[in-house]
Design a protein around this motif. Structure first.
Motif, PDB file in Angstrom:
ATOM      1  N   MET A  55       0.828  -1.210   0.000  1.00 36.02           N
ATOM      2  CA  MET A  55       0.000   0.000   0.000  1.00 36.02           C
ATOM      3  C   MET A  55       0.861   1.258   0.000  1.00 36.02           C
ATOM      4  N   ASP A  56       1.941   1.233   0.751  1.00 34.15           N
ATOM      5  CA  ASP A  56       2.853   2.374   0.816  1.00 34.15           C
ATOM      6  C   ASP A  56       3.432   2.685  -0.562  1.00 34.15           C
ATOM      7  N   LEU A  57       3.912   1.658  -1.236  1.00 32.57           N
ATOM      8  CA  LEU A  57       4.536   1.867  -2.550  1.00 32.57           C
ATOM      9  C   LEU A  57       3.515   2.267  -3.605  1.00 32.57           C
ATOM     10  N   ARG A  58       2.342   1.699  -3.558  1.00 30.99           N
ATOM     11  CA  ARG A  58       1.317   2.073  -4.546  1.00 30.99           C
ATOM     12  C   ARG A  58       0.847   3.510  -4.355  1.00 30.99           C
ATOM     13  N   ARG A  59       0.860   3.951  -3.103  1.00 31.13           N
ATOM     14  CA  ARG A  59       0.455   5.333  -2.830  1.00 31.13           C
ATOM     15  C   ARG A  59       1.532   6.317  -3.282  1.00 31.13           C
ATOM     16  N   ASN A  60       2.790   6.013  -3.003  1.00 31.86           N
ATOM     17  CA  ASN A  60       3.882   6.951  -3.282  1.00 31.86           C
ATOM     18  C   ASN A  60       4.540   6.755  -4.634  1.00 31.86           C
ATOM     19  N   HIS A  61       4.353   5.586  -5.245  1.00 29.05           N
ATOM     20  CA  HIS A  61       4.947   5.318  -6.560  1.00 29.05           C
ATOM     21  C   HIS A  61       3.903   4.631  -7.445  1.00 29.05           C
ATOM     22  N   PRO A  62       2.862   5.366  -7.837  1.00 30.88           N
ATOM     23  CA  PRO A  62       1.748   4.742  -8.563  1.00 30.88           C
ATOM     24  C   PRO A  62       2.154   4.124  -9.903  1.00 30.88           C
ATOM     25  N   LYS A  63       3.245   4.580 -10.491  1.00 23.59           N
ATOM     26  CA  LYS A  63       3.677   4.052 -11.785  1.00 23.59           C
ATOM     27  C   LYS A  63       4.622   2.856 -11.647  1.00 23.59           C
ATOM     28  N   LEU A  64       4.991   2.498 -10.425  1.00 24.49           N
ATOM     29  CA  LEU A  64       5.919   1.399 -10.202  1.00 24.49           C
ATOM     30  C   LEU A  64       5.283   0.070 -10.612  1.00 24.49           C
ATOM     31  N   ASN A  65       6.031  -0.728 -11.364  1.00 24.64           N
ATOM     32  CA  ASN A  65       5.606  -2.084 -11.716  1.00 24.64           C
ATOM     33  C   ASN A  65       5.913  -2.978 -10.514  1.00 24.64           C
ATOM     34  N   LEU A  66       4.909  -3.214  -9.692  1.00 26.40           N
ATOM     35  CA  LEU A  66       5.103  -3.871  -8.396  1.00 26.40           C
ATOM     36  C   LEU A  66       4.341  -5.182  -8.331  1.00 26.40           C
ATOM     37  N   GLU A  67       5.011  -6.204  -7.812  1.00 24.77           N
ATOM     38  CA  GLU A  67       4.363  -7.483  -7.544  1.00 24.77           C
ATOM     39  C   GLU A  67       4.712  -7.893  -6.115  1.00 24.77           C
ATOM     40  N   VAL A  68       3.717  -8.301  -5.353  1.00 23.06           N
ATOM     41  CA  VAL A  68       3.930  -8.748  -3.977  1.00 23.06           C
ATOM     42  C   VAL A  68       3.474 -10.202  -3.880  1.00 23.06           C
ATOM     43  N   MET A  69       4.407 -11.079  -3.501  1.00 23.85           N
ATOM     44  CA  MET A  69       4.127 -12.511  -3.448  1.00 23.85           C
ATOM     45  C   MET A  69       4.368 -13.029  -2.037  1.00 23.85           C
ATOM     46  N   ILE A  70       3.496 -13.919  -1.609  1.00 15.17           N
ATOM     47  CA  ILE A  70       3.612 -14.509  -0.280  1.00 15.17           C
ATOM     48  C   ILE A  70       4.230 -15.905  -0.403  1.00 15.17           C
TER      49      ILE A  70
END
Length: 629
Positions: free
Chosen positions: A342-357
């Motif tokens: 949530m932090d990264l999506r809020r502050n870096h909306p253009k970031l290609n982000l994947e979160v895996m458990i």
């Protein structure tokens, strides 16, 4: 923040009733001022004023009032906030009346007005004074009200006498807010400033009583209960020296954090924070070469294991700023992973982000992740790190730290990762606990893997980080807030400290220097005595150690050292371009024998052996099992 509170009051000022009220007051004051001009001209005898001037006054006054209001609007005299009017508003009013004066001259020259010239001069002077008075009256009334309000509570002891250190722009801004706010009932009674020219002078009516050396005497003389450090441009060393003096006064101490508030004109009481351990380190923040980091991360697919932890999450934040092609976060704890997502999506909306458990102990899951994303750079931060907990669960330390690292490293090599960076610790040097020994084994794993694959495997070793999960500083703060006791394991225990952003920045830069096989050692500066830090935090919170809040020594915990080392003797050390990053040479080891030892370790933890520490001590010769472990 000051600018927010101004915006809030500005909304109230621009409400239609208040705007009309201000305009009405201006119109009345202008009308009365020119009437006074007539009275002055005729010796204050209304009966002496000729009828033609009375008629002329009635003919032009409403038109002139309308013209004045239009000029005031153009000069933004209705944009000011009553609580904060100052010299800026005076200049605006002066500008408006300069325009009105020119218009008066033109009107008289063109014979559009037929009153004595002295009437215009006196009327302009009187109305100028009234316009200023209207705008400052609210502020003065607030100050008077506040003084009466605070005085009425003196017997209830609901306010504190405040000392501000720094009689500059920041100090002046704080004084203004203390003076005008009805929500603050502490009183600023003196300033401290090291500039000898300022001593004996006043700032906003408050005396500047001396330099830092006068702080203890001034505290007694003025009955100070709270000290605010307001020198945002001061060095870290200056801040530490002054705070050390403040720590002897038993006053509550707060700090205005940084220079940017002064630059952005955001100095306010809401910016003040409590003193923390970083203020007591006495050094400036460590800087890194961002270009080095950008050059090797920008445009790459980066995987961070343990990305939800205190170090891992800061790694993700700084990597996100370096413009990677893709950032993959891998963590077993879903809550931590969700927070950084949530932090990264809020502050870096253009970031290609994947979160895996998933777990680094699960080879199949690792293979799925690497097959799907094909990371080019891996930062391995996943680990168990709490020393006492691992002393009671040594098999878990080996299972997660050693074999989690081994499986992740092997998967990285199999999938052609370019660079693998292990986050290690100073506790790996001559370890006295199983956690440190397990991290030393992790360093041995990455050195072995570096010799066996094309991937560049390196480790980065550093000490304690301020504010990380489970670190001593947040614990001290909670204990102080709870009224104590503050627990210190030993009066002589010392540690190296660094902030999380500093440590992570150096980790990223060390990764830029990697050629494979190195153990990078971060220079943590001078060690800090934990007992001294705890006592200073208590004092700077306004309490007396062992009087108001007890400092209790609990004894060294299992596996805990009095001091930590950053480098083994046999490793040697060489410098890098960044003088705070050093390289320890790899220790020679028999890789085949080490693999056999790893098989023995794996068999031992699977069988939940009670002898894990003894087995580890045979593999890591520098590991010494402590008697209380």
């Amino acid at each position: 923040m000051l600018h927010k509170s101004r915006s809030y009051e500005q909304v109230k000022v621009f409400s239609l009733p208040k705007l009309l009220l201000i305009m009405a007051l201006d119109i009345i004051s202008i009308g009365v001022s020119y009437l006074c001009g007539l009275l002055v001209r005729f010796d204050f005898k209304f009966s002496s004023i000729p009828e033609k001037y009375i008629a002329e006054y009635k003919r032009v006054i409403l038109v002139w009032c309308a013209i004045c209001v239009v000029v005031f609007l153009c000069c933004k005299l209705y944009n000011s906030i009553w609580s904060f009017v100052s010299t800026e508003e005076v200049f605006r009013v002066a500008g408006a009346y300069l325009v009105l004066g020119i218009m008066s001259i033109l009107a008289v020259s063109l014979k559009l007005l037929d009153l004595p010239r002295s009437v215009y001069v006196v009327g302009l002077i009187f109305s100028f004074a009234c316009t200023i008075g209207i705008r400052f009256a609210y502020r003065f009334l607030r100050i008077i009200y506040r003084q009466v309000w605070v005085a009425g509570r003196a017997d209830k002891r609901e306010f504190s006498n405040v000392m501000i250190i720094g009689a500059g722009e920041s100090g002046r801004a704080l004084l203004q807010e203390f003076s005008t706010s009805t929500y603050l009932y502490d009183r600023v009674v003196c300033f401290i400033d090291d500039n000898p020219i300022k001593k004996g002078k006043r700032l906003g009516g408050v005396p500047i009583v001396g330099s830092r050396n006068d702080i203890p005497d001034a505290v007694k003389q003025y009955g100070i209960k709270k000290i605010i450090y307001a020198i945002p441009s001061g060095t870290a060393q200056t801040r530490k020296e002054i705070l050390d003096i403040c720590a002897t006064t038993n006053c509550q101490v707060q700090v205005l954090p940084g220079m940017y508030q002064l630059v952005n004109k955001e100095v306010s009481v809401s910016k003040i924070r409590k003193v923390d351990a970083q203020d007591l380190l006495g050094r400036d923040p460590i800087q890194v070469n961002e270009k080095d980091i950008l050059d090797y991360i920008s445009g790459k697919v980066v995987l961070v294991t343990g990305g939800g932890g205190s170090i891992g999450s800061e790694l993700c934040r700084q990597i996100a700023r370096a413009n990677p092609k893709q950032l993959v976060i891998f963590d077993i704890y879903e809550n931590n992973a969700y927070e950084i997502q949530m932090d990264l999506r809020r502050n870096h909306p253009k970031l290609n982000l994947e979160v895996m458990i998933g777990s680094v102990r699960d080879k199949k899951r690792l293979e799925q992740i690497f097959e799907r994303f094909h990371p080019e750079i891996v930062f391995h931060a996943a680990a168990h790190k709490h020393v006492p907990l691992m002393e009671d669960s040594p098999n878990e330390a080996i299972k997660n730290n050693v074999f989690g690292t081994y499986k992740t490293a092997k998967t990285a090599a199999e999938y052609g990762v370019k660079r693998f960076v292990l986050i290690s610790t100073d506790k790996a040097v001559n370890p006295t606990n199983i956690m440190g020994a397990s991290k030393r084994l992790c360093e041995m794993v990455v050195q072995m893997m570096n010799r066996e694959s094309a991937t560049e495997f390196v480790a980065v070793r550093f000490g304690n980080v301020l504010g990380s999960n489970g670190s001593v500083i947040p614990l001290f703060k909670k204990q102080i807030e709870a009224g104590g006791p503050v627990t210190v394991t030993h009066p002589d225990i010392i540690r190296y400290f660094m902030t999380i952003p500093e440590a992570v920045g150096l980790v990223l830069q060390a990764g830029a220097y990697a050629k494979g096989g190195e153990i990078f050692v971060l220079d943590m500066g001078e060690p800090v005595k934990i007992d001294t830090m705890a006592r200073n935090l208590i004092r700077l919170s306004g309490y007396e150690p062992d009087v108001d809040i007890e400092v209790r020594y609990t004894g060294l915990r299992p596996g805990e050292k009095l001091y930590e080392e950053l480098l083994m003797k046999e490793e040697g050390m060489q410098d890098t371009d960044n003088k705070l990053i050093h390289i320890g040479k790899p220790i020679e080891m028999n890789d085949e024998r080490f693999k056999e030892q790893l098989l023995r370790l794996e068999k031992a933890y699977r069988e939940e052996t009670p002898d894990m520490k003894e087995i580890v001590s045979e593999i890591v010769p520098t590991y010494r099992i402590t008697p209380n472990a």
